[in-house]
Enzyme design. Structure first.
Site, PDB file in Angstrom:
ATOM      1  N   SER A  73       6.131  -6.700  -6.353  1.00  0.00           N
ATOM      2  CA  SER A  73       5.333  -6.304  -4.836  1.00  0.00           C
ATOM      3  C   SER A  73       6.829  -6.761  -3.552  1.00  0.00           C
ATOM      4  O   SER A  73       7.001  -8.131  -4.390  1.00  0.00           O
ATOM      5  CB  SER A  73       4.389  -7.142  -4.752  1.00  0.00           C
ATOM      6  OG  SER A  73       3.546  -5.973  -5.941  1.00  0.00           O
TER       7      SER A  73
HETATM    8  N1  SAH Z   1       2.119  -7.611  -9.040  1.00  0.00           N
HETATM    9  C1  SAH Z   1       3.112  -6.992  -9.769  1.00  0.00           C
HETATM   10  C2  SAH Z   1       3.755  -5.701  -9.580  1.00  0.00           C
HETATM   11  C3  SAH Z   1       4.148  -4.662 -10.289  1.00  0.00           C
HETATM   12  S1  SAH Z   1       4.046  -3.111 -10.214  1.00  0.00           S
HETATM   13  C4  SAH Z   1       4.828  -8.114  -9.090  1.00  0.00           C
HETATM   14  O1  SAH Z   1       4.872  -8.182  -7.798  1.00  0.00           O
HETATM   15  O2  SAH Z   1       5.566  -7.761  -9.816  1.00  0.00           O
HETATM   16  C5  SAH Z   1       2.298  -2.786 -10.979  1.00  0.00           C
HETATM   17  C6  SAH Z   1       2.446  -3.232 -12.629  1.00  0.00           C
HETATM   18  O3  SAH Z   1       0.772  -2.781 -12.625  1.00  0.00           O
HETATM   19  C7  SAH Z   1       3.661  -2.480 -13.653  1.00  0.00           C
HETATM   20  O4  SAH Z   1       3.909  -3.438 -13.933  1.00  0.00           O
HETATM   21  C8  SAH Z   1       2.443  -1.520 -14.455  1.00  0.00           C
HETATM   22  O5  SAH Z   1       3.380  -1.256 -15.677  1.00  0.00           O
HETATM   23  C9  SAH Z   1       0.931  -1.929 -13.800  1.00  0.00           C
HETATM   24  N2  SAH Z   1       0.282  -1.205 -14.472  1.00  0.00           N
HETATM   25  C10 SAH Z   1       0.096   0.150 -13.870  1.00  0.00           C
HETATM   26  N3  SAH Z   1      -1.212   0.174 -14.032  1.00  0.00           N
HETATM   27  C11 SAH Z   1      -1.784  -0.441 -15.247  1.00  0.00           C
HETATM   28  C12 SAH Z   1      -3.177  -0.318 -16.191  1.00  0.00           C
HETATM   29  N4  SAH Z   1      -3.649   0.137 -15.993  1.00  0.00           N
HETATM   30  N5  SAH Z   1      -3.298  -1.410 -16.709  1.00  0.00           N
HETATM   31  C13 SAH Z   1      -2.695  -2.890 -16.215  1.00  0.00           C
HETATM   32  N6  SAH Z   1      -1.479  -2.636 -16.288  1.00  0.00           N
HETATM   33  C14 SAH Z   1      -1.271  -1.697 -15.586  1.00  0.00           C
END
Ligand code: SAH
Length: 231
Positions: A73
């Site tokens: 993010s």
């Molecule tokens: N805070 C993280 C955001 C990553 S993007 C960063 O800055 O790196 C969002 C993440 O949520 C992705 O890795 C995706 O695989 C995960 N995600 C999406 N749906 C999900 C779910 N139902 N349970 C767990 N993780 C999930």
């Protein structure tokens, strides 16, 4: 906490703390005010959470790809979400994060001093996050490979829950995993547009406020267990 990490990472070369300091100045200029948030953003080496080829861009205020169609993010959004949790509040003791991804925000929450519980649905991202966090010395983080749509009830209640993927509506069952006085911060998608939403939970009902527009990958159901390297 890993407050005194070496800045030199042999894998990605030298990235000056001044570069990180400039990111913090830009965050300040963009309206981030909470010194606790700015302080941890100044401590956590974001370049360790992206691929080597992208390390040189790690301190720009942009999201970057982390593989598997997901992104780390953008720092302003991460900072704003943390401010929303902390506003007029002490540091939460237990935080649930849904969507570990790169684990950058996980590390920031741990650096604040919280015990962090984080769930990721994509196997290789979960394993990579585990490795990076251990290498950097974040021991008060508990990682789970699974579908976080239902939270992580066994470890609740939490003082705060952060969802880092866009949800179509408020996930009501998650309130039951919050302590009274706890907060849920998440990007909510409505008719193709997303906004950041904070719910203040008093134990019976939620008071909701909005923090502005945002863009996140969607929260998806189920888990993925690809072998590392597959995409
Ligand atoms: N805070 C993280 C955001 C990553 S993007 C960063 O800055 O790196 C969002 C993440 O949520 C992705 O890795 C995706 O695989 C995960 N995600 C999406 N749906 C999900 C779910 N139902 N349970 C767990 N993780 C999930």
């Amino acid at each position: 906490m890993a407050a005194h990490l070496p800045v030199l990472n042999p894998e990605v070369g030298m990235i000056s703390p001044r570069t990180r300091g400039r990111m913090v100045l830009r965050l300040r200029a963009a309206g981030i005010r909470d010194e606790r948030v700015l302080d941890v953003m100044n401590q956590v080496p974001r370049h360790h959470f992206v691929a080597q080829a992208l390390a040189g861009r790690a301190y720009e205020l942009v999201s970057l790809p982390i593989g598997y169609g997901q992104t780390i993010s953008q720092p302003w959004t991460v900072a704003r979400m943390m401010e929303a949790i902390l506003e007029n509040n002490p540091i939460p003791r237990r935080i649930l994060e849904i969507g570990t991804g790169s684990a950058y925000q996980t590390a920031l929450l741990a650096e604040l001093g919280a015990e962090v519980f984080t769930v990721e649905r994509i196997g290789p991202l979960h394993h990579h996050a585990d490795k990076v966090l251990s290498r950097l010395g974040y021991s008060q983080v508990h990682l789970l490979h699974g579908d976080g749509s239902g939270g992580w009830p066994e470890q609740g209640p939490y003082d705060a829950i952060v969802i880092t993927a866009a949800v179509p509506c408020a996930l009501a069952p998650l309130y039951r995993q919050l302590r009274p006085g706890g907060r849920l911060v998440m990007p909510v998608e409505d008719r193709g547009k997303q906004h950041l939403q904070v719910s203040h939970w008093d134990g019976h009902e939620a008071r909701i406020s909005h923090l502005g527009d945002c863009f996140f990958v969607p929260l998806l159901a189920g888990t993925v267990s690809l072998a590392s390297g597959e995409c």
